[in-house]
Design a protein around this motif. Structure first.
Motif, PDB file in Angstrom:
ATOM      1  N   ASN A 276       0.802  -1.237   0.000  1.00 42.81           N
ATOM      2  CA  ASN A 276       0.000   0.000   0.000  1.00 42.81           C
ATOM      3  C   ASN A 276       0.830   1.279   0.000  1.00 42.81           C
ATOM      4  O   ASN A 276       0.272   2.373  -0.098  1.00 42.81           O
ATOM      5  CB  ASN A 276      -0.971   0.086   1.191  1.00 42.81           C
ATOM      6  CG  ASN A 276      -1.975  -1.040   1.203  1.00 42.81           C
ATOM      7  OD1 ASN A 276      -2.330  -1.561   0.150  1.00 42.81           O
ATOM      8  ND2 ASN A 276      -2.426  -1.428   2.379  1.00 42.81           N
ATOM      9  N   MET A 277       2.155   1.182   0.158  1.00 39.40           N
ATOM     10  CA  MET A 277       2.978   2.390   0.269  1.00 39.40           C
ATOM     11  C   MET A 277       3.468   2.839  -1.112  1.00 39.40           C
ATOM     12  O   MET A 277       3.918   2.027  -1.903  1.00 39.40           O
ATOM     13  CB  MET A 277       4.180   2.114   1.173  1.00 39.40           C
ATOM     14  CG  MET A 277       5.057   3.326   1.461  1.00 39.40           C
ATOM     15  SD  MET A 277       4.247   4.629   2.410  1.00 39.40           S
ATOM     16  CE  MET A 277       4.287   3.938   4.063  1.00 39.40           C
ATOM     17  N   THR A 278       3.350   4.141  -1.366  1.00 42.53           N
ATOM     18  CA  THR A 278       3.955   4.750  -2.549  1.00 42.53           C
ATOM     19  C   THR A 278       5.237   5.429  -2.093  1.00 42.53           C
ATOM     20  O   THR A 278       5.277   6.002  -1.000  1.00 42.53           O
ATOM     21  CB  THR A 278       2.992   5.788  -3.165  1.00 42.53           C
ATOM     22  OG1 THR A 278       1.827   5.106  -3.631  1.00 42.53           O
ATOM     23  CG2 THR A 278       3.636   6.541  -4.322  1.00 42.53           C
ATOM     24  N   VAL A 279       6.302   5.346  -2.905  1.00 40.68           N
ATOM     25  CA  VAL A 279       7.585   5.933  -2.510  1.00 40.68           C
ATOM     26  C   VAL A 279       8.077   6.907  -3.581  1.00 40.68           C
ATOM     27  O   VAL A 279       8.332   6.506  -4.717  1.00 40.68           O
ATOM     28  CB  VAL A 279       8.648   4.833  -2.276  1.00 40.68           C
ATOM     29  CG1 VAL A 279       9.986   5.465  -1.888  1.00 40.68           C
ATOM     30  CG2 VAL A 279       8.193   3.857  -1.187  1.00 40.68           C
ATOM     31  N   PHE A 280       8.183   8.177  -3.194  1.00 36.15           N
ATOM     32  CA  PHE A 280       8.716   9.216  -4.084  1.00 36.15           C
ATOM     33  C   PHE A 280      10.100   9.646  -3.596  1.00 36.15           C
ATOM     34  O   PHE A 280      10.294   9.870  -2.392  1.00 36.15           O
ATOM     35  CB  PHE A 280       7.839  10.472  -4.072  1.00 36.15           C
ATOM     36  CG  PHE A 280       6.463  10.304  -4.673  1.00 36.15           C
ATOM     37  CD1 PHE A 280       6.251   9.496  -5.789  1.00 36.15           C
ATOM     38  CD2 PHE A 280       5.379  10.990  -4.132  1.00 36.15           C
ATOM     39  CE1 PHE A 280       4.981   9.358  -6.347  1.00 36.15           C
ATOM     40  CE2 PHE A 280       4.106  10.862  -4.676  1.00 36.15           C
ATOM     41  CZ  PHE A 280       3.899  10.050  -5.787  1.00 36.15           C
ATOM     42  N   VAL A 281      11.036   9.779  -4.533  1.00 40.10           N
ATOM     43  CA  VAL A 281      12.351  10.343  -4.207  1.00 40.10           C
ATOM     44  C   VAL A 281      12.626  11.457  -5.210  1.00 40.10           C
ATOM     45  O   VAL A 281      13.259  11.233  -6.246  1.00 40.10           O
ATOM     46  CB  VAL A 281      13.463   9.270  -4.261  1.00 40.10           C
ATOM     47  CG1 VAL A 281      14.784   9.873  -3.797  1.00 40.10           C
ATOM     48  CG2 VAL A 281      13.106   8.069  -3.386  1.00 40.10           C
ATOM     49  N   PRO A 282      12.124  12.654  -4.938  1.00 37.43           N
ATOM     50  CA  PRO A 282      12.270  13.737  -5.917  1.00 37.43           C
ATOM     51  C   PRO A 282      13.719  14.195  -6.074  1.00 37.43           C
ATOM     52  O   PRO A 282      14.507  14.147  -5.135  1.00 37.43           O
ATOM     53  CB  PRO A 282      11.397  14.856  -5.349  1.00 37.43           C
ATOM     54  CG  PRO A 282      11.133  14.508  -3.926  1.00 37.43           C
ATOM     55  CD  PRO A 282      11.293  13.029  -3.787  1.00 37.43           C
ATOM     56  N   ALA A 283      14.022  14.641  -7.303  1.00 39.02           N
ATOM     57  CA  ALA A 283      15.394  15.012  -7.654  1.00 39.02           C
ATOM     58  C   ALA A 283      15.679  16.479  -7.394  1.00 39.02           C
ATOM     59  O   ALA A 283      16.833  16.859  -7.208  1.00 39.02           O
ATOM     60  CB  ALA A 283      15.650  14.698  -9.129  1.00 39.02           C
ATOM     61  N   ASP A 284      14.664  17.298  -7.403  1.00 36.07           N
ATOM     62  CA  ASP A 284      14.900  18.741  -7.231  1.00 36.07           C
ATOM     63  C   ASP A 284      13.668  19.385  -6.601  1.00 36.07           C
ATOM     64  O   ASP A 284      12.690  18.697  -6.257  1.00 36.07           O
ATOM     65  CB  ASP A 284      15.264  19.396  -8.570  1.00 36.07           C
ATOM     66  CG  ASP A 284      14.085  19.466  -9.545  1.00 36.07           C
ATOM     67  OD1 ASP A 284      13.004  18.888  -9.235  1.00 36.07           O
ATOM     68  OD2 ASP A 284      14.236  20.098 -10.602  1.00 36.07           O
ATOM     69  N   GLY A 285      13.720  20.702  -6.472  1.00 35.63           N
ATOM     70  CA  GLY A 285      12.621  21.421  -5.838  1.00 35.63           C
ATOM     71  C   GLY A 285      11.325  21.339  -6.627  1.00 35.63           C
ATOM     72  O   GLY A 285      10.246  21.214  -6.036  1.00 35.63           O
TER      73      GLY A 285
END
Lengths: 273, 315
Positions: free
Chosen positions: B133-142
């Motif tokens: 059920n978990m979504t994982v975001f690792v954004p690269a910039d602002g």
């Protein structure tokens, strides 16, 4: 009979039926936690059949009172109350712990109508109750959040984080019960881990504390009424109970924490209830 | 010179923006609001901001209760305290009941710097991506951070957003950037090898591709901002187009982006692959750049990794 006597007699009968349901469903599952379910039965009965403002036909009614069973292993008492109150058919109770059943070993809010919070890993229910209470205050709703903790459960550190926060945020819409049956899996709570003085601890954390006999329906009702009137701080009702209450061979026996009765024991228990 | 902004700063600004748009949004912090940047939300919307003190288990549990009562709860602290320390609270009170809690975790990875290994979270992607059920975001910039925060608020269910302490180059154009959860962004086309990167390693991947272009090596760069659900389609397409893959993350090589990519490629289209990340060790105190150099997370390390997979590529 006076109105009050009649009310108590009805609740008494209801609590007896819930105890019968607990024994039958745990027996049918051949697995589960009868001891702590039976000790909490009177309080849960009073909440679901007298105190809480709820609508079994509309479990998501936003104004409803909430109940969080933080000691999630006592799921059978919650399932029995919900079924007897009409959230789902009583016949479903005997599917407890079977593959495909809504009635998981510990409560799953996504599966069972009326279950407000998924619990089972001890120590987490009060935090969730606090969150619901904060949301209620934010939305200007006057619902209350009731939460049932175990005495052994109070050994979990998160309980005290949540206790501190409930007082900090003046959550007078939280009313907690501590099912003080004095036993945990490994034996007597005072032998496993000394937690006394419990009442003083809760007081020191900023809570209004009452101590009652958790099997005396009149005391339970009066304590809840008293707690409702308190403003500016959360309330806890420390309820002295008997683990396995109502079934003579289960009473005060730690071994019945997580052991299911065999068919002949179910019969014997039902004869007593 | 490229504009730089820390993803945690973008997070704080996005929360304020979101607070104005959606009254159901509440924010919780655990005594780190000036570092996680939730402080500004608290100033603007004090009734909807809850400081839970230094008590992360209760932070997550309270967020779960708020979500159960209809709120969209952003719970923030450092990545090390917001995942490992409260794994069971996230598992049992948030992910299992699929509650609308968004974990905004800052100070992830080595670039926490001087605070050292106790604060340098290198296993959080692994922990969060194995939770159903978990979504994982690792954004690269602002820009990607803002988009991820806004997207998370629109999604039903738990989301983990991993952010950093240090300033990183702005790679995307805010006006034209289209963030779709679960859809990787091709930042550069190429035919010789692909670098699949997330977080601060995306800009390093672009620089490595530049360097390699000078050597006649044509590198595709995939910005994998969503680790879960992983964009397997884009990944396989990149593997098909190039025949060699390097992953790049400021995280352990075990279980994170590299692990996710390896799993997907092995099952779908195996190609020579190398994982660039922290090689199963804890970090240490030091300047962020010095740590990236010591632990093998520089542009030069990516160039070497690409050269190495090219050697193994089936000609």
């Amino acid at each position: 009979m006076s109105g009050q006597a009649e009310k108590l007699a009805k609740l008494q009968a209801q609590a007896r039926q819930i105890r019968r349901d607990i024994v039958v469903m745990v027996g049918a599952a051949a697995s589960g936690h009868p001891g702590g379910s039976l000790s909490a039965a009177d309080i849960v009965t009073v909440l679901y059949f007298e105190v809480m403002s709820i609508d079994p036909q509309n479990p998501a009614w936003p104004e409803r009172d909430r109940f969080v069973l933080s000691k999630g292993h006592a799921a059978p008492v919650l399932y029995a109350a919900l079924a007897e109150r009409g959230y789902f058919p009583v016949e479903q109770l005997t599917t407890l712990r079977q593959v495909g059943s809504l009635l998981q070993g510990h409560p799953d809010m996504r599966k069972v109508p009326g279950v407000e919070m998924t619990t089972g890993s001890l120590g987490q229910g009060l935090s969730a109750a606090n969150g619901m209470a904060l949301a209620g205050k934010l939305d200007g709703k006057d619902y209350r959040v009731f939460v049932m903790l175990g005495d052994g459960e109070a050994e979990e550190g998160q309980v005290w984080e949540a206790a501190m926060a409930a007082a900090h945020y003046k959550l007078d819409n939280v009313i907690a019960f501590l099912d003080y049956n004095g036993l945990q899996i490994d034996g007597r709570c005072d032998v496993v881990m000394s937690y006394e003085p419990l009442a003083d601890k809760w007081r020191a954390f900023g809570w209004a504390v009452q101590e009652i006999d958790g099997h005396d329906l009149e005391q339970i009702l009066a304590a809840i009424e008293h707690a409702k009137a308190i403003r500016g701080k959360p309330s806890i009702i420390i309820a002295r109970t008997v683990k396995g209450k109502g079934v003579s061979f289960m009473e005060n026996e730690a071994s019945w924490h997580g052991t299911a009765p065999k068919p002949e024991q179910v019969e014997k228990a039902l004869a007593e209830l | 010179m490229t504009k730089k902004i820390a993803t945690r700063d973008a997070y704080g600004a996005a929360l304020v923006e979101l607070g104005g748009k959606n009254p159901a949004v509440v924010v919780l912090d655990a005594d780190l609001s000036k570092s996680t940047k939730t402080y500004d939300f608290g100033q603007k919307y004090p009734r909807r901001f809850f400081n839970m003190g230094i008590a992360e288990q209760n932070l997550m549990g309270t967020a779960a209760g708020l979500a159960a009562a209809g709120k969209i709860a952003f719970a923030s602290t450092f990545a090390v305290f917001g995942t490992g320390r409260v794994y069971d609270q996230i598992r049992n009170s948030i992910a299992y009941p699929q509650l609308n809690v968004k974990i905004g975790a800052t100070h992830a990875g080595l670039t926490v710097g001087e605070d050292g290994a106790s604060h340098q979270m290198l296993e959080d992607i692994a922990l969060m991506r194995c939770l159903p059920n978990m979504t994982v975001f690792v954004p690269a910039d602002g820009v990607e951070t803002r988009a991820a925060v806004l997207a998370a608020a629109e999604m039903d269910g738990p989301v983990y957003i991993r952010m950093g302490r240090s300033e990183v180059p702005v790679l995307h154009n805010e006006a034209s950037f289209n963030f779709v959860p679960g859809k990787a962004v091709i930042l550069r086309e190429g035919k010789d090898a692909a670098i699949v990167a997330c977080g601060i390693m995306v800009s390093a991947a672009l620089e490595a591709a530049e360097t390699l272009a000078g050597q006649g090596v044509d590198v595709l760069v995939l910005d994998m901002h969503t680790i879960k659900p992983l964009d397997v389609e884009a990944l396989v397409a990149a593997a098909l187009a190039t025949g060699a893959v390097v992953t790049a993350e400021e995280h352990s090589i075990n279980g994170g982006l590299g692990g996710a990519v390896a799993e997907a490629l092995v099952e779908n289209y195996p190609v020579p692959m190398r994982r660039v990340g922290v090689r199963d060790t804890f970090g240490e105190s030091g300047k962020p750049q010095a740590l990236l150099e010591k632990y093998g997370l520089t542009v030069g390390d990516l160039v070497s990794a690409v050269q190495e997979v090219l050697q193994r590529k089936v000609k």
